[in-house]
Design an enzyme around this catalytic site. Sequence first.
Site, short mmCIF file in Angstrom:
data_model
loop_
_atom_site.label_atom_id
_atom_site.label_comp_id
_atom_site.label_asym_id
_atom_site.label_seq_id
_atom_site.Cartn_x
_atom_site.Cartn_y
_atom_site.Cartn_z
N HIS A 65 -41.35 -39.15 33.18
CA HIS A 65 -41.93 -39.04 34.52
C HIS A 65 -41.52 -40.26 35.33
O HIS A 65 -41.22 -41.32 34.78
CB HIS A 65 -43.46 -38.99 34.44
CG HIS A 65 -44.00 -37.72 33.87
ND1 HIS A 65 -45.33 -37.37 33.97
CD2 HIS A 65 -43.41 -36.71 33.19
CE1 HIS A 65 -45.53 -36.20 33.39
NE2 HIS A 65 -44.37 -35.78 32.90
N GLU A 67 -43.23 -42.34 37.04
CA GLU A 67 -44.06 -43.51 36.77
C GLU A 67 -43.64 -44.22 35.49
O GLU A 67 -43.53 -45.45 35.46
CB GLU A 67 -45.55 -43.11 36.65
CG GLU A 67 -46.12 -42.45 37.87
CD GLU A 67 -46.10 -40.93 37.81
OE1 GLU A 67 -47.07 -40.30 38.27
OE2 GLU A 67 -45.11 -40.37 37.30
N CYS A 95 -50.48 -38.26 36.26
CA CYS A 95 -51.10 -37.44 35.22
C CYS A 95 -51.79 -38.37 34.20
O CYS A 95 -51.63 -39.59 34.26
CB CYS A 95 -50.02 -36.59 34.52
SG CYS A 95 -48.92 -37.56 33.45
N CYS A 98 -49.35 -40.83 32.36
CA CYS A 98 -48.90 -41.92 33.23
C CYS A 98 -50.04 -42.88 33.55
O CYS A 98 -49.84 -44.10 33.57
CB CYS A 98 -48.27 -41.37 34.50
SG CYS A 98 -46.73 -40.46 34.18
#
Length: 171
Positions: A65, A67, A95, A98
Amino acid sequence: MTENPEFEPVIDLHSDQFLMSQALRQAQNAYLAEEVPIGAVIVRDGSIIARAFNQVETLKDATAHAEMLSLTQAQEAVGDWRLTDCDLYVTKEPCPMCAGAILHCRIRRVIFGCGDEKGGAAGGFINLLEQPTLNHSSLITAGVLEEECKTILKHFFAEARAKQKGVSGEN
């Protein structure tokens, strides 16, 4: 030298809107790579030290992701896993995975564009970033360039659905 308001810069390079626009540029890179268009930047002392976008499909890695990738870059830039004086700008609410990494890295502040009421962990369906029982919390600023952040996601998923219909319709 006195300050003259007539000559103030047009763009504040340290504003949340400007920095979120930099995260949106990363989201555009993801879009062009046919990844879910989420982008992130990490800022320390007024400078961007990390930039990333989702690369789950490209890297065949569910943890890739924006992040997570930006946190890794920032840790390398700082030379430490602790990012206590850093702020994370991301186009969509983080999420739970993260958010957990953000807390472990001790990010000072998380600024996001659009929320995620089904999967967000910064106030969407849960708020891990401000959980009083954990040993760290991050300040949250939500809704920065929210419409722009929503729009790129909506376009991406509309195109994905149209492609899927085209593929299933040809069989």
